[in-house]
Design an enzyme around this catalytic site. Structure first.
Site, short mmCIF file in Angstrom:
data_model
loop_
_atom_site.label_atom_id
_atom_site.label_comp_id
_atom_site.label_asym_id
_atom_site.label_seq_id
_atom_site.Cartn_x
_atom_site.Cartn_y
_atom_site.Cartn_z
N ASP A 99 0.87 -1.17 0.00
CA ASP A 99 0.00 0.00 0.00
C ASP A 99 0.92 1.23 0.00
O ASP A 99 2.11 1.12 0.31
CB ASP A 99 -0.89 -0.02 1.24
CG ASP A 99 -1.81 1.18 1.33
OD1 ASP A 99 -2.27 1.66 0.28
OD2 ASP A 99 -2.04 1.67 2.45
N ASP A 119 0.02 5.03 1.12
CA ASP A 119 -0.11 5.91 2.26
C ASP A 119 -0.07 5.14 3.58
O ASP A 119 -0.84 4.20 3.78
CB ASP A 119 -1.42 6.70 2.16
CG ASP A 119 -1.62 7.65 3.32
OD1 ASP A 119 -0.62 8.27 3.74
OD2 ASP A 119 -2.75 7.78 3.81
#
Length: 251
Positions: A21, A23
């Site tokens: 991922d 953020d």
């Protein structure tokens, strides 16, 4: 919560690919996102309160952000939060102008704020994540980014780490390919498919509840939760196999 002593980097090297991922895992834009969500929603909620005569209840940049928008595609985040307040708006179109009072209009308004802050303040990078990625690449482990953000490429470029990943599946690509967003596993499965890697041979690294849920639903070989804010139990309960406070625990 397990410690680094129990899962050194050699464990990750057993897999063929790592799907990160963005953020909260590679870059630290959660603070900026939460700030922009709050600004957008508070402006809208004040208008709703004025029209209805009801008290203004602001968006909580901590609780509401984690519960309703963190890790989700932007428009789904808008919908999720408004549902929690019992507010109904038409969905609109993804190209709605930011001033339009639709789900998409509000989402685009938030994105307008985000791009302004990104240009002014740049982006924080978790150096331990970058170090781990470089070491994995040297070991022949392949890497990609799977993010709900439509600003994924801009953030990777601003952070100076775009070259460390084969490709990225972001909000734009998900929309183009009609892929369901997290907590559904579609974007992670698509990334694994592009790489020609079976999900059982890939690792999902996520900091959001919706992200670890997606990794578990996709039957990935390992789902790593990154709990930077003490939410380890929630990540474990929702699908993470192991949880670390920072990826430096793998180094």
């Amino acid at each position: 919560m397990p410690t680094g002593k129990n899962h050194k980097m050699v464990y990750l090297e057993k897999f063929d690919a790592i799907l990160f991922d963005l953020d909260g895992v590679l870059t630290g834009t959660a603070r900026v996102h939460a700030k922009c969500w709050k600004k957008m929603f508070d402006e809208f909620l004040k208008k709703v309160a004025e029209k209805s005569g009801e008290p203004f209840v602001p968006f909580d940049a901590d609780a509401d952000y984690k519960l309703y928008v963190d890790g989700k595609p932007r428009m789904e985040g808008v919908q999720s939060f408004l549902d929690s307040r019992g507010i109904q708006l038409p969905f609109g179109s993804h190209d709605d102008v930011p001033a339009k009072e639709t789900i998409c209009g509000l989402g685009n308004r938030k994105n307008e704020f985000f791009r302004e802050v990104l240009a002014e303040e740049g982006v924080d990078v978790f150096q331990s994540s970058v170090t781990l990625t470089r070491k994995l690449l040297k070991k022949g482990v392949r890497t990609a980014v799977v993010s709900s953000s439509k600003n994924c490429e801009a953030i990777l470029e601003t952070a100076g780490i775009k070259h460390l990943f084969e490709f990225w599946i972001d909000g734009n690509e998900a929309l183009r390919l009609n892929l369901r967003g997290k907590p559904e596993p579609d974007t992670f499965l698509k990334a694994a498919g592009i790489m020609g890697v079976e999900p059982s041979r890939a690792v999902v690294v996520e900091d959001a509840i919706s992200g670890v849920q997606a990794g578990r639903k996709g039957n990935f070989g390992l789902v790593v939760g990154v709990a930077r804010h003490g939410d380890a139990s929630a990540l474990l309960e929702n699908g993470a196999d192991i949880v670390v406070a920072d990826l430096e625990e793998f180094l």
